[in-house]
Design an enzyme around this catalytic site. Sequence first.
Site, PDB file in Angstrom:
ATOM      1  N   GLY A  31       0.867  -1.231  -0.008  1.00  0.00           N
ATOM      2  CA  GLY A  31      -0.153  -0.011   0.040  1.00  0.00           C
ATOM      3  C   GLY A  31       0.711   1.285   0.105  1.00  0.00           C
ATOM      4  CG  LEU A  33      -1.069   1.402  -3.591  1.00  0.00           C
ATOM      5  CD1 LEU A  33      -1.936   0.726  -4.409  1.00  0.00           C
ATOM      6  CD2 LEU A  33       0.319   0.452  -3.507  1.00  0.00           C
ATOM      7  N   GLY A  36       5.389   3.932  -8.985  1.00  0.00           N
ATOM      8  CA  GLY A  36       5.907   2.970  -9.253  1.00  0.00           C
ATOM      9  C   GLY A  36       5.192   1.524  -9.149  1.00  0.00           C
ATOM     10  CG  HIS A  37       3.240   0.656  -5.562  1.00  0.00           C
ATOM     11  ND1 HIS A  37       3.511   1.770  -4.774  1.00  0.00           N
ATOM     12  CD2 HIS A  37       3.782  -0.417  -4.938  1.00  0.00           C
ATOM     13  CE1 HIS A  37       4.129   1.331  -3.692  1.00  0.00           C
ATOM     14  NE2 HIS A  37       4.393   0.074  -3.601  1.00  0.00           N
ATOM     15  CD  GLN A  61       7.423  -7.505   3.805  1.00  0.00           C
ATOM     16  OE1 GLN A  61       6.697  -8.199   3.308  1.00  0.00           O
ATOM     17  NE2 GLN A  61       8.091  -6.437   2.969  1.00  0.00           N
ATOM     18  CE  LYS A 149      12.461   2.170  -3.706  1.00  0.00           C
ATOM     19  NZ  LYS A 149      12.163   1.455  -2.764  1.00  0.00           N
ATOM     20  CG  LEU A 184       8.415   7.353  -7.696  1.00  0.00           C
ATOM     21  CD1 LEU A 184       7.118   7.078  -8.282  1.00  0.00           C
ATOM     22  CD2 LEU A 184       8.443   8.802  -7.248  1.00  0.00           C
TER      23      LEU A 184
HETATM   24  P1  AMP Z   1       6.205  -2.486  -1.750  1.00  0.00           P
HETATM   25  O1  AMP Z   1       4.592  -1.763  -1.635  1.00  0.00           O
HETATM   26  O2  AMP Z   1       7.072  -1.374  -1.092  1.00  0.00           O
HETATM   27  O3  AMP Z   1       6.133  -3.727  -1.101  1.00  0.00           O
HETATM   28  O4  AMP Z   1       6.238  -2.500  -3.374  1.00  0.00           O
HETATM   29  C1  AMP Z   1       5.366  -3.379  -4.034  1.00  0.00           C
HETATM   30  C2  AMP Z   1       6.091  -3.687  -5.362  1.00  0.00           C
HETATM   31  O5  AMP Z   1       6.405  -2.533  -5.845  1.00  0.00           O
HETATM   32  C3  AMP Z   1       7.342  -4.171  -5.198  1.00  0.00           C
HETATM   33  O6  AMP Z   1       7.382  -5.005  -6.195  1.00  0.00           O
HETATM   34  C4  AMP Z   1       8.343  -3.179  -5.392  1.00  0.00           C
HETATM   35  O7  AMP Z   1       9.562  -3.557  -6.042  1.00  0.00           O
HETATM   36  C5  AMP Z   1       7.767  -2.335  -6.361  1.00  0.00           C
HETATM   37  N1  AMP Z   1       8.007  -0.859  -6.331  1.00  0.00           N
HETATM   38  C6  AMP Z   1       8.093  -0.113  -5.203  1.00  0.00           C
HETATM   39  N2  AMP Z   1       8.619   1.113  -5.586  1.00  0.00           N
HETATM   40  C7  AMP Z   1       8.786   0.877  -6.941  1.00  0.00           C
HETATM   41  C8  AMP Z   1       9.402   2.020  -7.925  1.00  0.00           C
HETATM   42  N3  AMP Z   1      10.009   3.038  -7.594  1.00  0.00           N
HETATM   43  N4  AMP Z   1       9.575   1.735  -9.032  1.00  0.00           N
HETATM   44  C9  AMP Z   1       9.197   0.257  -9.766  1.00  0.00           C
HETATM   45  N5  AMP Z   1       8.727  -0.842  -8.769  1.00  0.00           N
HETATM   46  C10 AMP Z   1       8.554  -0.198  -7.344  1.00  0.00           C
END
Ligand code: AMP
Length: 280
Positions: A31, A33, A36-37, A61, A149, A184
């Site tokens: 979340g 979001l 990137g997401h 985690q 990332k 991001l």
């Molecule tokens: P998180 O919510 O941080 O666990 O991220 C969920 C997914 O979004 C993971 O696969 C991250 O690698 C991806 N993600 C987070 N930030 C970015 C970004 N800046 N660019 C591309 N993917 C991202």
Amino acid sequence: MKVVHTIKELQSELSTHKDLYKKIGFVPTMGALHEGHASLMRKSVEDNEVTVASVFVNPTQFNDKNDLLKYPRTLEADCALLQACGVDYVFAPEIAEMYPSEDMRMFSYPPLDEVMEGKHRPGHFNGVCQIVSKLFDAVMPDRAYFGEKDFQQLAIIKKMVDDLKYPIEVIGCPIVRETDGLALSSRNARLSAEERENALNISQALYKSCTFATNHSVEDTQKMVENAITAASGLQLEYFEIVDGNSLQKIANWDETDYAVGCITVFCGDVRLIDNIRYK
Ligand code: AMP
């Protein structure tokens, strides 16, 4: 778009699509979001007939309880973004739904999980594998999308999928950055204006190192980045490693691999930021 909170509900929704052999794409998130997401969501919507996104801040985690407590939670805004991306289902479970009892499973993928994030966040990847495997079991998608990332995470998820023989294609997606270069991250929301300015030095050091690397050794490139971060105000380097992108092990010479990646983690105030760059 439908928001569901239980695995039972989710599986009953998805079974109709699976009966019709529709391809299902899945994007797990915690979340808060951002674009990137959104890039992962759009890719899944493009590739698949049905896209499921999960929003779940996974407690197992987080090795730092403070980080878990401070993690931003913005489900309403997240749903608006997911809807705009064309996502079909949002799976937003409570903790008890994912962990009705303590997850005693241990995931260990040496040497991938022994370095970098694995070394500095003990138990982190075990928690990531616990939740991602539970989510995979619940959704059973055809494809799953992860951001580059979290470079090490992507490598470990691919390894887990291979190890457990999940019939899921794991797709890595490029890092989305602010126009000035900062990667991001949901954690960026916690940066003060001054910290946000300081944080810019991370991507700038990585970019600079790319040019530098063309006529300098791995060791000198390593030092260049370390010095740039140390010299910048308000930043504390946790690690910077230049590794083989497949084995995640440090390289000593550029000609050891044709896939070299620099992975960095920096504290900006008390916000832990990660980034990486591909050299070749
Ligand atoms: P998180 O919510 O941080 O666990 O991220 C969920 C997914 O979004 C993971 O696969 C991250 O690698 C991806 N993600 C987070 N930030 C970015 C970004 N800046 N660019 C591309 N993917 C991202």
